[in-house]
Design an enzyme around this catalytic site. Sequence first.
Site, PDB file in Angstrom:
ATOM      1  N   HIS B  56      77.453  22.663  91.793  1.00  0.00           N
ATOM      2  CA  HIS B  56      76.534  22.502  92.926  1.00  0.00           C
ATOM      3  C   HIS B  56      77.252  22.641  94.265  1.00  0.00           C
ATOM      4  O   HIS B  56      76.735  22.217  95.293  1.00  0.00           O
ATOM      5  CB  HIS B  56      75.862  21.126  92.864  1.00  0.00           C
ATOM      6  CG  HIS B  56      75.211  20.811  91.560  1.00  0.00           C
ATOM      7  ND1 HIS B  56      74.201  21.601  91.040  1.00  0.00           N
ATOM      8  CD2 HIS B  56      75.421  19.829  90.649  1.00  0.00           C
ATOM      9  CE1 HIS B  56      73.807  21.094  89.870  1.00  0.00           C
ATOM     10  NE2 HIS B  56      74.539  20.027  89.611  1.00  0.00           N
ATOM     11  N   HIS B 218      69.819  22.427  87.578  1.00  0.00           N
ATOM     12  CA  HIS B 218      70.553  22.839  86.379  1.00  0.00           C
ATOM     13  C   HIS B 218      69.734  23.852  85.587  1.00  0.00           C
ATOM     14  O   HIS B 218      69.995  24.084  84.415  1.00  0.00           O
ATOM     15  CB  HIS B 218      70.846  21.636  85.488  1.00  0.00           C
ATOM     16  CG  HIS B 218      71.395  20.462  86.212  1.00  0.00           C
ATOM     17  ND1 HIS B 218      70.618  19.455  86.711  1.00  0.00           N
ATOM     18  CD2 HIS B 218      72.670  20.167  86.551  1.00  0.00           C
ATOM     19  CE1 HIS B 218      71.390  18.564  87.317  1.00  0.00           C
ATOM     20  NE2 HIS B 218      72.631  18.973  87.242  1.00  0.00           N
TER      21      HIS B 218
END
Lengths: 330, 330
Positions: B56, B218
Amino acid sequence: MKKFINDASAVLADSLKGVAAAHPELRVDLENRVIYRGEATRPGKVALISGGGSGHEPLHGGFVGTGMLDAACAGEVFTSPTPDQMLAATQAVDAGAGVLHIVKNYTGDVLNFEMAAELAEAEGVRVASVVVNDDVAVEDSTWTAGRRGVGTTVLLEKIVGAAAEEGYDLDAVVELAQRVNANGRSMGVALTSCTVPAAGKPTFDLPEDEMEVGVGIHGEPGRHRVPLASAKEIAAMLVDPIVHDFDAGGLAIVMLNGLGGTPLIELYLMYGEVVPLLEAAGVSIERNLVGNYITSLDMAGCSLTVLKADDELLRLWDAPVVTPGLRWGA
Amino acid sequence: MKKFINDASAVLADSLKGVAAAHPELRVDLENRVIYRGEATRPGKVALISGGGSGHEPLHGGFVGTGMLDAACAGEVFTSPTPDQMLAATQAVDAGAGVLHIVKNYTGDVLNFEMAAELAEAEGVRVASVVVNDDVAVEDSTWTAGRRGVGTTVLLEKIVGAAAEEGYDLDAVVELAQRVNANGRSMGVALTSCTVPAAGKPTFDLPEDEMEVGVGIHGEPGRHRVPLASAKEIAAMLVDPIVHDFDAGGLAIVMLNGLGGTPLIELYLMYGEVVPLLEAAGVSIERNLVGNYITSLDMAGCSLTVLKADDELLRLWDAPVVTPGLRWGA
């Protein structure tokens, strides 16, 4: 083609509206497609202009602000801005001390900035130019005679921008810009093509198990295609052509730049691989940038830029900068 | 899979080496996979820790530094860090005023941070937690009970980090963190899947003419798949669920975030489309971020975060911050 767009022919216009909304501290001339600082050039300060085809963001519009550019002219995607845009910007930012045009070495950009300079000088504005040609990958390319202008442009805009802010006169700014260009080298690699909105399909085909070594920022061909390699092997493909091209030893500012579609986790990983290779070549990395600074739309890939530095260049690098794309010290 | 990696199992370790090389002002504990500020916590300052699965970036390691986090624990890609990592970080940064754990609402993160907090308290460290759950897309998801934690985390780390720097005590820091979470809402959309290195193939299949509305960071499923739409239509798909979820009117900080594979030219274009829709809903955008701040590896897509603000939040937002991912005012 999967992109956030409304109309392939309106990408630049629509994107500039977003820039204007996001950065009220800048002034975006939507009609002429020029991004300016919010305030007029300080009297006596040399003004810096750059520009080129869009699709390389944050370059150049994201580097307008205190300590960098005074204005950036945006062309359509991968298309040179027009002399009219450049002339309007040149006249708008001149504060009596002259204007430097920072030009990446692509034939359209060079010709149009030359014409704009002539027109501006006819109107009484002193204009000088520097043409950045730092890409060691190839001599001559799809849109270029000689070497292409790539990553060194970012570092040059920062360093020369700081010098102009400090009060360097036009001759000194030009000398500095030429020195930065002479001391910068870049090399890039693509894992995928980019897709130009107006074309609607990838600029080139690149099989799933191959990569393009020495790619240009518009998808121009590089030196060769090779089988997809490990990050460690790719790092050598980036570093070797640079350290064989000039004596890279000594102090340096290094940029590991993403081409738009590669995430930061991979860019840091690549940076970790190039550092020991550069150090082995005698490069002492004094400052670095890792991230997306001069991109090629959604291309997966990266480029490495090595700029030989000295105390003056490092001091100017560290000077305050307040732009959308680079910001520190203020 | 086309990525800059050496070995799919070493992506995190190799990437952290690059972070350490790029940011000598930070201290990267390569063994425990924790990124710390270079200096110890100032005595009496509440310390802030976050962490989560990698992939991320710049979240969370890129937000360590003056005015934001004191440490970030990095898990493997899309995998929670361990309680041991969190405990080590908590003990290392405590300066007597306690430690706040900033946790995104994923079951593994929540459980592991809870365990670390218990272990740290047994060692005499005061620990409080805030769980961010701002994603309006879905209730419950692949790895989450309740709402997922996404973009508001970035804004919370900035604002609460500034408060800790100013001297807020642990109770005040917790109250502020809860208020920021309560006032933040996010919604995302994916044009492509991401590819997890260890999997070697896209997490989900998304046909060339479809997009996933409400995607998780995700690649968790969102609300529905719809035909690929224009940026203007997508902007409504982002704004509507947010402004229907809470009274968004009034002062706000807005983030238009890229998910990793989408270039800046498209993010600005999207920002230009969401602004009029937010304004029509009574949102007064006082500050904004446009760029890659909380990504999903190489996913093409974006998310919108709206944080209702007030004078205190804006003051803390404007306070100096010096991190790899956010930097201003110093």
